[in-house]
Scaffold this motif. Structure first.
Motif, PDB file in Angstrom:
ATOM      1  N   GLN A 211       0.854  -1.187   0.000  1.00 53.14           N
ATOM      2  CA  GLN A 211       0.000   0.000   0.000  1.00 53.14           C
ATOM      3  C   GLN A 211       0.887   1.232   0.000  1.00 53.14           C
ATOM      4  O   GLN A 211       1.865   1.305   0.742  1.00 53.14           O
ATOM      5  CB  GLN A 211      -0.891  -0.027   1.241  1.00 53.14           C
ATOM      6  N   ASP A 212       0.528   2.165  -0.865  1.00 51.94           N
ATOM      7  CA  ASP A 212       1.291   3.404  -1.035  1.00 51.94           C
ATOM      8  C   ASP A 212       0.585   4.508  -0.238  1.00 51.94           C
ATOM      9  O   ASP A 212      -0.579   4.359   0.131  1.00 51.94           O
ATOM     10  CB  ASP A 212       1.280   3.732  -2.532  1.00 51.94           C
ATOM     11  N   HIS A 213       1.258   5.604   0.034  1.00 50.52           N
ATOM     12  CA  HIS A 213       0.643   6.787   0.652  1.00 50.52           C
ATOM     13  C   HIS A 213       0.893   7.937  -0.303  1.00 50.52           C
ATOM     14  O   HIS A 213       1.998   8.458  -0.355  1.00 50.52           O
ATOM     15  CB  HIS A 213       1.293   7.099   2.003  1.00 50.52           C
ATOM     16  N   LYS A 214      -0.156   8.303  -1.078  1.00 44.57           N
ATOM     17  CA  LYS A 214       0.061   9.244  -2.186  1.00 44.57           C
ATOM     18  C   LYS A 214       0.091  10.706  -1.752  1.00 44.57           C
ATOM     19  O   LYS A 214       0.765  11.507  -2.373  1.00 44.57           O
ATOM     20  CB  LYS A 214      -1.077   9.116  -3.202  1.00 44.57           C
ATOM     21  N   ARG A 215      -0.672  11.051  -0.721  1.00 41.22           N
ATOM     22  CA  ARG A 215      -0.767  12.474  -0.374  1.00 41.22           C
ATOM     23  C   ARG A 215       0.466  12.909   0.393  1.00 41.22           C
ATOM     24  O   ARG A 215       1.067  12.121   1.112  1.00 41.22           O
ATOM     25  CB  ARG A 215      -2.012  12.743   0.464  1.00 41.22           C
ATOM     26  N   THR A 225       1.312  12.999  -4.606  1.00 39.35           N
ATOM     27  CA  THR A 225       2.740  12.970  -4.937  1.00 39.35           C
ATOM     28  C   THR A 225       3.005  11.673  -5.696  1.00 39.35           C
ATOM     29  O   THR A 225       2.090  10.882  -5.905  1.00 39.35           O
ATOM     30  CB  THR A 225       3.595  12.930  -3.658  1.00 39.35           C
ATOM     31  N   GLY A 226       4.261  11.419  -6.004  1.00 41.49           N
ATOM     32  CA  GLY A 226       4.628  10.126  -6.579  1.00 41.49           C
ATOM     33  C   GLY A 226       4.514   9.005  -5.559  1.00 41.49           C
ATOM     34  O   GLY A 226       4.559   7.825  -5.911  1.00 41.49           O
ATOM     35  N   GLY A 227       4.362   9.356  -4.286  1.00 42.85           N
ATOM     36  CA  GLY A 227       4.287   8.359  -3.195  1.00 42.85           C
ATOM     37  C   GLY A 227       5.219   8.777  -2.063  1.00 42.85           C
ATOM     38  O   GLY A 227       6.396   9.003  -2.280  1.00 42.85           O
ATOM     39  N   LEU A 268       3.076  -6.062 -14.217  1.00 41.07           N
ATOM     40  CA  LEU A 268       1.861  -5.255 -14.352  1.00 41.07           C
ATOM     41  C   LEU A 268       1.474  -4.824 -12.942  1.00 41.07           C
ATOM     42  O   LEU A 268       1.371  -5.655 -12.040  1.00 41.07           O
ATOM     43  CB  LEU A 268       0.733  -6.076 -14.991  1.00 41.07           C
ATOM     44  N   TYR A 269       1.299  -3.535 -12.775  1.00 35.93           N
ATOM     45  CA  TYR A 269       0.988  -2.966 -11.464  1.00 35.93           C
ATOM     46  C   TYR A 269      -0.388  -2.320 -11.571  1.00 35.93           C
ATOM     47  O   TYR A 269      -0.569  -1.365 -12.323  1.00 35.93           O
ATOM     48  CB  TYR A 269       2.108  -2.002 -11.086  1.00 35.93           C
ATOM     49  N   ALA A 270      -1.343  -2.873 -10.844  1.00 32.87           N
ATOM     50  CA  ALA A 270      -2.694  -2.317 -10.862  1.00 32.87           C
ATOM     51  C   ALA A 270      -2.901  -1.486  -9.605  1.00 32.87           C
ATOM     52  O   ALA A 270      -2.651  -1.949  -8.495  1.00 32.87           O
ATOM     53  CB  ALA A 270      -3.724  -3.440 -10.914  1.00 32.87           C
ATOM     54  N   PHE A 284      -3.669   1.211 -14.540  1.00 34.77           N
ATOM     55  CA  PHE A 284      -2.613   0.211 -14.691  1.00 34.77           C
ATOM     56  C   PHE A 284      -1.289   0.919 -14.920  1.00 34.77           C
ATOM     57  O   PHE A 284      -1.239   1.940 -15.616  1.00 34.77           O
ATOM     58  CB  PHE A 284      -2.888  -0.682 -15.905  1.00 34.77           C
ATOM     59  N   ASN A 285      -0.219   0.350 -14.366  1.00 36.84           N
ATOM     60  CA  ASN A 285       1.120   0.828 -14.674  1.00 36.84           C
ATOM     61  C   ASN A 285       1.919  -0.322 -15.271  1.00 36.84           C
ATOM     62  O   ASN A 285       1.726  -1.481 -14.894  1.00 36.84           O
ATOM     63  CB  ASN A 285       1.812   1.346 -13.413  1.00 36.84           C
ATOM     64  N   ALA A 286       2.835   0.034 -16.155  1.00 35.89           N
ATOM     65  CA  ALA A 286       3.565  -0.975 -16.932  1.00 35.89           C
ATOM     66  C   ALA A 286       4.931  -1.282 -16.318  1.00 35.89           C
ATOM     67  O   ALA A 286       5.831  -1.728 -17.010  1.00 35.89           O
ATOM     68  CB  ALA A 286       3.734  -0.463 -18.364  1.00 35.89           C
ATOM     69  N   ARG A 287       5.071  -1.049 -15.019  1.00 37.77           N
ATOM     70  CA  ARG A 287       6.387  -1.072 -14.347  1.00 37.77           C
ATOM     71  C   ARG A 287       6.182  -1.325 -12.871  1.00 37.77           C
ATOM     72  O   ARG A 287       5.049  -1.392 -12.397  1.00 37.77           O
ATOM     73  CB  ARG A 287       7.020   0.302 -14.539  1.00 37.77           C
ATOM     74  N   PHE A 288       7.286  -1.443 -12.137  1.00 40.58           N
ATOM     75  CA  PHE A 288       7.205  -1.565 -10.683  1.00 40.58           C
ATOM     76  C   PHE A 288       6.820  -0.208 -10.071  1.00 40.58           C
ATOM     77  O   PHE A 288       7.245   0.838 -10.565  1.00 40.58           O
ATOM     78  CB  PHE A 288       8.565  -1.948 -10.098  1.00 40.58           C
ATOM     79  N   GLY A 289       6.081  -0.231  -8.982  1.00 39.46           N
ATOM     80  CA  GLY A 289       5.718   0.999  -8.274  1.00 39.46           C
ATOM     81  C   GLY A 289       6.900   1.547  -7.497  1.00 39.46           C
ATOM     82  O   GLY A 289       7.768   0.808  -7.044  1.00 39.46           O
ATOM     83  N   ASP A 290       6.896   2.865  -7.336  1.00 38.91           N
ATOM     84  CA  ASP A 290       7.922   3.516  -6.536  1.00 38.91           C
ATOM     85  C   ASP A 290       7.184   4.439  -5.576  1.00 38.91           C
ATOM     86  O   ASP A 290       6.477   5.324  -6.060  1.00 38.91           O
ATOM     87  CB  ASP A 290       8.847   4.306  -7.470  1.00 38.91           C
ATOM     88  N   PRO A 291       7.206   4.250  -4.285  1.00 32.64           N
ATOM     89  CA  PRO A 291       8.169   3.467  -3.506  1.00 32.64           C
ATOM     90  C   PRO A 291       7.839   1.989  -3.250  1.00 32.64           C
ATOM     91  O   PRO A 291       8.652   1.312  -2.628  1.00 32.64           O
ATOM     92  CB  PRO A 291       8.192   4.214  -2.169  1.00 32.64           C
ATOM     93  N   GLU A 292       6.704   1.448  -3.667  1.00 34.66           N
ATOM     94  CA  GLU A 292       6.319   0.088  -3.256  1.00 34.66           C
ATOM     95  C   GLU A 292       7.437  -0.951  -3.437  1.00 34.66           C
ATOM     96  O   GLU A 292       7.573  -1.879  -2.631  1.00 34.66           O
ATOM     97  CB  GLU A 292       5.084  -0.384  -4.042  1.00 34.66           C
ATOM     98  N   THR A 293       8.205  -0.801  -4.527  1.00 33.26           N
ATOM     99  CA  THR A 293       9.269  -1.778  -4.805  1.00 33.26           C
ATOM    100  C   THR A 293      10.280  -1.868  -3.662  1.00 33.26           C
ATOM    101  O   THR A 293      10.877  -2.924  -3.437  1.00 33.26           O
ATOM    102  CB  THR A 293       9.977  -1.364  -6.118  1.00 33.26           C
TER     103      THR A 293
END
Ligand code: AMP
Ligand code: GLY
Length: 425
Positions: A211-215, A225-227, A268-270, A284-293
């Motif tokens: 789980q990301d924290h976007k705000r 933000t980007g995360g 694939l990152y949904a 959908f994102n075509a890559r790993f999430g940042d910062p999730e990775t």
């Protein structure tokens, strides 16, 4: 083997760090890399979007596998270029990366293949978009069709704001060509989770949940933000929910992309919204999430390299992934001003003391090195990532390290992972 990682953020630092641990790997190169990455891999000064130069480099150095971090080069066709030259590369081709590169394509695709998502309409004329907004009312979300570095999404709770969003994107061209077409979407409420899966175009192998924290501010306040931080695993994804996500979203998407003549390979990152057991795709994102990775790879026990190779070679069906039972948390430390215009060049103190904390890895998202000293060089600067027996333990480890790091104007959220604690109790 020799591996080349493309990119320069915290995600690429984590990928290079994990790949370097593989017994199969003799050398890791990163282009262009960062001050932090240069401590564990050799950085090469080639931009992530200069894919012809990158392919020349991979040929010269006889790179065995290239791993692409950011979406930019994927949507520009880096994988097509490498494959044309017979080079092994992890990531989707240009026509498949469109699932991230065009939000209109992604939403139309979801509609066609009955993948659950909110309702939407696309527009290439501002007047029509504004008329539609007047008709349906708020809340709603206005999105630029193309890539806009995570900023092309405006969530609107009142009418003037929504009409202004259309003006900004289409008339003032805030995001340039990315805003030639826009989407107006249903506003979805619920709990947002990041779901990643590796796929060779046929088999689909899920990663651990996160789980990301976007705000930008605590309690999910302030702009997106980007995360600002992430954690893994998340209790929002239970076993039955995961099964639903695989059966109703991930597998139909990979099958659908193949049916469209756009076979999808890579990760694939949904981005999903879950509410009362109902799951809808935000994007959908075509890559790993940042910062999730960063928290994901800290928990991954398996060697990542054979998994990446199995994706590239179409052998994913036989693979499994082992995870530590521990939880991990990543806190992003950002420059003053981020996500707006931000300061750069501040001297970072305390990195060594923080890195000495047991169970902690500090991934660099935006740093530079001058005369042996590490300076801030981006909006997101560091991803301080720690392990613990559970989320509470991981939060404690990670913030212990965060508190040892200082620079003028540094800011970070103090509530990363706290929502997971509330759920656990
Ligand atoms: P995207 O780039 O499409 O993921 O959007 C960035 C962020 O905006 C998402 O991570 C959500 O937090 C938020 N968002 C996007 N679309 C919606 C939506 N339809 N409803 C509510 N929030 C959204
Ligand atoms: N963490 C959000 C993203 O990678 O898009």
């Amino acid at each position: 083997m020799q591996v080349l990682v493309i990119g320069s953020g915290g995600r690429e630092h984590a990928l290079a760090w994990k790949i370097a641990q593989s017994p199969k790997v003799a050398k890791v190169w990163v282009a262009p890399g960062s001050a932090g990455i240069s401590e564990i891999a050799e950085c090469v000064e080639i931009s992530a979007s200069d894919f012809r130069l990158l392919a020349d480099f991979a040929e010269q150095k006889r790179i065995d596998l290239t791993v692409v971090g950011p979406e930019g080069p994927l949507t520009l066709g880096i994988v097509d270029e490498f494959e044309r030259r017979g080079l092994r590369i992890f990531g989707p081709r240009k026509d498949a990366a469109l699932i991230e590169g065009s939000k209109v394509f992604a939403k139309s695709f979801m509609k066609k293949y009955h993948i659950p998502t909110g309702f939407f309409q696309s527009f290439d004329r501002a007047e029509e978009a504004k008329r539609y907004i007047q008709e349906i009312g708020v809340p709603l979300v206005v999105k630029a069709d193309g890539l806009a570095a995570g900023k092309g999404v405006i969530v609107c709770f009142d009418l003037p704001e929504a009409l202004d969003a259309v003006k900004k994107i289409m008339e003032d061209r805030l995001f340039g060509d990315a805003g030639e077409r826009i989407l107006i979407e249903e506003y979805l409420e619920g709990e947002e989770v990041s779901f990643h899966a590796l796929t060779d175009g046929d088999a689909v192998l899920p990663l651990a949940s996160s789980q990301d924290h976007k705000r930008v501010f605590n309690d999910d306040q302030g702009p997106n933000t980007g995360g600002m931080g992430a954690y893994s695993p998340t209790r929002a994804i239970t076993e039955p929910i995961q099964q639903q996500i695989m059966e109703r979203i991930m597998i139909p998407t990979i099958r659908g992309m193949a049916a469209e003549g756009r076979p999808y390979k890579g990760v694939l990152y949904a981005g999903l919204m879950i509410r009362a057991g109902e799951i809808k795709v935000l994007e959908f994102n075509a890559r790993f999430g940042d910062p999730e990775t960063q928290p994901l790879l800290l928990r991954m026990k398996s060697d990542l390299v054979p998994l990446l190779e199995a994706v590239v070679d179409g052998r994913l069906r036989d693979q499994t992934i082992d995870w530590m039972p521990d939880a991990s948390v990543c806190v992003v430390m950002a420059s003053r001003g981020y996500p707006g215009p931000y300061d750069q060049g501040a001297l970072i103190a305390g990195l060594e003391e923080a890195a000495a904390e047991p169970g902690v890895m500090i991934f660099h998202a935006g740093t530079s090195c001058m005369e042996g000293q590490i300076l801030t060089g981006g909006g997101r600067v560091l991803g301080v990532t720690g392990l613990g027996q559970d989320i509470q333990g991981a939060i404690a480890t990670t913030y212990r390290a965060v508190k040892k790091i200082h620079w003028e104007g540094a800011h970070y959220r103090t509530d990363i992972g706290v929502r997971a604690l509330a759920k656990a109790s």
